[in-house]
Design an enzyme around this catalytic site. Structure first.
Site, PDB file in Angstrom:
ATOM      1  N   ASP A 194       3.849  -6.121   5.098  1.00 17.79           N
ATOM      2  CA  ASP A 194       2.697  -5.564   4.392  1.00 17.79           C
ATOM      3  C   ASP A 194       3.045  -4.156   3.938  1.00 17.79           C
ATOM      4  OD1 ASP A 194      -0.128  -5.119   3.522  1.00 17.79           O
ATOM      5  OD2 ASP A 194      -0.457  -6.932   4.705  1.00 17.79           O
ATOM      6  N   HIS A 264       0.868  -6.047  -1.696  1.00 19.87           N
ATOM      7  CA  HIS A 264       1.124  -5.722  -0.288  1.00 19.87           C
ATOM      8  C   HIS A 264       2.617  -5.563  -0.014  1.00 19.87           C
ATOM      9  CE1 HIS A 264      -2.966  -5.989   1.286  1.00 19.87           C
ATOM     10  NE2 HIS A 264      -3.153  -7.041   0.491  1.00 19.87           N
ATOM     11  N   GLU A 328      -5.148  -9.869  -3.000  1.00 23.11           N
ATOM     12  CA  GLU A 328      -5.432  -8.467  -3.310  1.00 23.11           C
ATOM     13  C   GLU A 328      -4.330  -7.806  -4.155  1.00 23.11           C
ATOM     14  OE1 GLU A 328      -8.139  -7.384   0.594  1.00 23.11           O
ATOM     15  OE2 GLU A 328      -5.968  -7.202   0.758  1.00 23.11           O
TER      16      GLU A 328
END
Length: 568
Positions: A194, A264, A328
């Site tokens: 991440d 990410h 995202e």
């Protein structure tokens, strides 16, 4: 003669009153079919028989049960014809098992490793909790006379662990797997990468370990401009990852690695800035939230990087599925006024033009489809399948992908209606980083939201689905993100007993679930966890927080505890 008959009858009656009673049947998840009879069978020192047709992994699983029984009772269980028999039954499904306990002994039947693992866990839960302690304990080591036929509702029964935001040692991951084993979960979703850290050794890219695995401090709670100034990080060597995979496999658990892409990825970009749209410089993120920066979809070097990473990971993880994230990618909350890189990157614009993607608000979603599809094709060519978060549904997802529905249930419903397989992990029911009560001042600091034990238990994965789409729901998973979780004690507190509730959602048919019965069974589970040295929440017993503060006044608590059935 009548006098002696009376005395003999009295002795028999006294003996009956003193007959050893088995542990109440408090198995979680509750088996599919259970019939308990009067009577109990003593297992201390009894001989084991293992069908010679059993494979080595199944024998090892049974041996672990035998070792635990011997340690707890202090008596050796010899191998022989056997009072406790483990038999191969090829007619049973791989995760199915049966248990018969009678005056003649114990007979377990299964066809494969998972069935034997689950049978052993059921037997252990029917015994005193001290069997989980690893040392001799004074207890009545008896099993109830019982007939069990059991198999799970869903094939995919997952638990997620985020090791990127906070790093967990190999031993801590194994402990996590131990608890999963008790409650018959069979997938560990290992979130390895991440923005805040890259945790997997990739030999072709050494800077991932030198740079990406470490961040220069961590934000303090939600004070976004703060930094504790403590360098933080770590990574798993390939040998350590293999060790975890083998440990899990021995317990019937498949480890699914996740490399989150194309978003990410700030930690990776910090080491290899040429993979981003701007060329950096980038820094491993020290705060939480969603970053704007992303892998450049117009740069072929990115796909070389990803293929090299997955090639090394596929040698370590034999799982059918590889998780590629996909969540995202756009609209990062840390820089709301900055445009998404793909909207202004010349290389990405050139890629979209070459692909015939028309300009507009949906253009970047179709470009993400291109990235997803290219990675999917590579993994498919190596015999693997992809899972991605439900954002991968946006645009035009290639056939064969599996969707993990996290933003509520709608992603899973849409995926199933479009013919894609799905794993349900809706945040409203399955996000274990949420607070467990609304009394946040008594709980350890967390990300927000609240998710009670009872709400986890109430989840029905088929709700809202057309009957013809139900076959596309592979199963259910809960996610444990660790931004605000820094210690094993806190991790376990967030996990348990909510994972116990999750296990019944995953295992039990909808009409077999019973919260009253389940909650009563937790008393035994708490004893088991105490024996294991594992922490847990007691909110369901009126005690809130890591230090278990009463949720009620002393008078209210006395009244609450006086109800032995907890008011049900």
């Amino acid at each position: 003669m009548r006098k002696y008959s009376f005395i003999f009858a009295a002795v028999l009656a006294l003996a009956a009153c003193r007959q050893v009673q088995p542990q109440a049947f408090s198995v979680i998840p509750m088996p599919a079919e259970v019939s308990v009879s009067e009577g109990a069978y003593s297992v201390a020192g009894k001989a084991f028989f293992l069908d010679p047709r059993l494979d080595n992994a199944s024998q090892d699983a049974i041996w672990r049960f035998k070792d635990a029984l011997e340690a707890a009772t202090g008596r050796t269980c010899p191998l022989g014809k056997g009072d406790i028999q483990f038999l191969m039954n090829p007619e049973l499904a791989p995760e199915q098992y049966t248990v018969q306990v009678s005056k003649d002994g114990v007979v377990v039947e299964a066809s494969a490793l998972n069935g034997f693992v689950y049978a052993c866990e059921t037997l252990k839960q029917m015994l005193p909790a001290a069997i989980y302690g690893g040392k001799k304990a004074k207890a009545h080591w008896v099993l109830p006379y019982v007939s069990i036929q059991d198999q799970p509702r869903f094939a995919y029964r997952g638990m997620h662990l985020d090791v990127s935001r906070h790093f967990w040692s190999v031993d801590e991951v194994k402990r996590y797997l131990d608890v999963m084993t008790v409650y018959k979960l069979n997938r560990l979703h290992w979130h390895l990468t991440d923005d805040q850290g890259w945790r997997a050794e990739i030999k072709a890219y050494p800077k991932l370990m030198e740079v990406s695995a470490w961040r220069n401090g961590t934000v303090i709670k939600k004070d976004w401009g703060s930094n504790d100034g403590i360098r933080y990080g770590g990574f798993y060597t390939q040998e350590e990852m293999k060790e975890v995979v083998a440990y899990a496999a021995a317990r019937g658990i498949t480890v699914i690695p996740e490399v989150d892409l194309p978003g990410h990825m700030v930690a990776a970009l910090a080491a290899y800035p040429e993979l981003g749209c701007t060329g950096g410089p980038y820094e491993v993120w020290t705060r939480w939230g969603v970053a704007k920066d992303i892998l450049c979809a117009g740069n072929d070097q990115v796909f070389t990087f990803l293929e090299d990473v997955f090639t090394e990971l596929m040698d370590i993880f034999p799982s059918e599925y590889i998780h590629i994230g996909g969540d995202e990618c756009f609209g990062g909350d840390a820089e709301p006024n900055r445009p998404d890189p793909w909207d202004v990157c010349p290389k990405c614009a050139a890629r979209m033009k070459a692909l015939g993607i028309k300009k507009g608000p949906q253009a970047k979603h179709y470009l993400q489809n291109y990235v997803t599809g290219r990675v999917q094709a590579f993994l498919n060519a190596h015999g693997r399948k992809i899972i991605g978060w439900d954002e991968i549904l946006q645009g035009d997802l290639a056939k064969g992908a599996t969707v993990m529905s996290w933003r509520g249930v709608q992603g899973g419903i849409e995926a199933a209606s479009r013919g894609f397989d799905a794993v349900m992990t809706p945040n409203g029911y399955c996000y274990f980083d949420f607070y467990q009560t609304q009394e946040r001042d008594k709980e350890p600091f967390g990300i927000g939201g609240d998710l009670s034990l009872e709400k986890v238990y109430s989840y029905e994965p088929f709700e809202g689905l057309a009957p013809e789409a139900e076959g596309h729901i592979l199963g259910v998973q809960a996610n444990l993100w660790t931004e605000y979780i820094t210690t094993p004690e806190h991790l376990e507190y967030m996990l348990l007993p909510r994972m116990c509730a999750l296990s019944e959602v995953q295992w039990c048919a909808a009409d077999k679930k019973d919260y009253v019965r389940f909650n009563a069974s937790l008393d035994h589970t708490f004893e088991m966890l105490d024996a294991m040295g594992v922490n847990y929440s007691l909110d369901c017993r009126g005690l809130v927080g890591l230090d278990r503060q009463p949720a009620r006044s002393a008078e209210e608590m006395e009244e609450y505890l006086s109800h032995k059935d907890w008011g049900w």
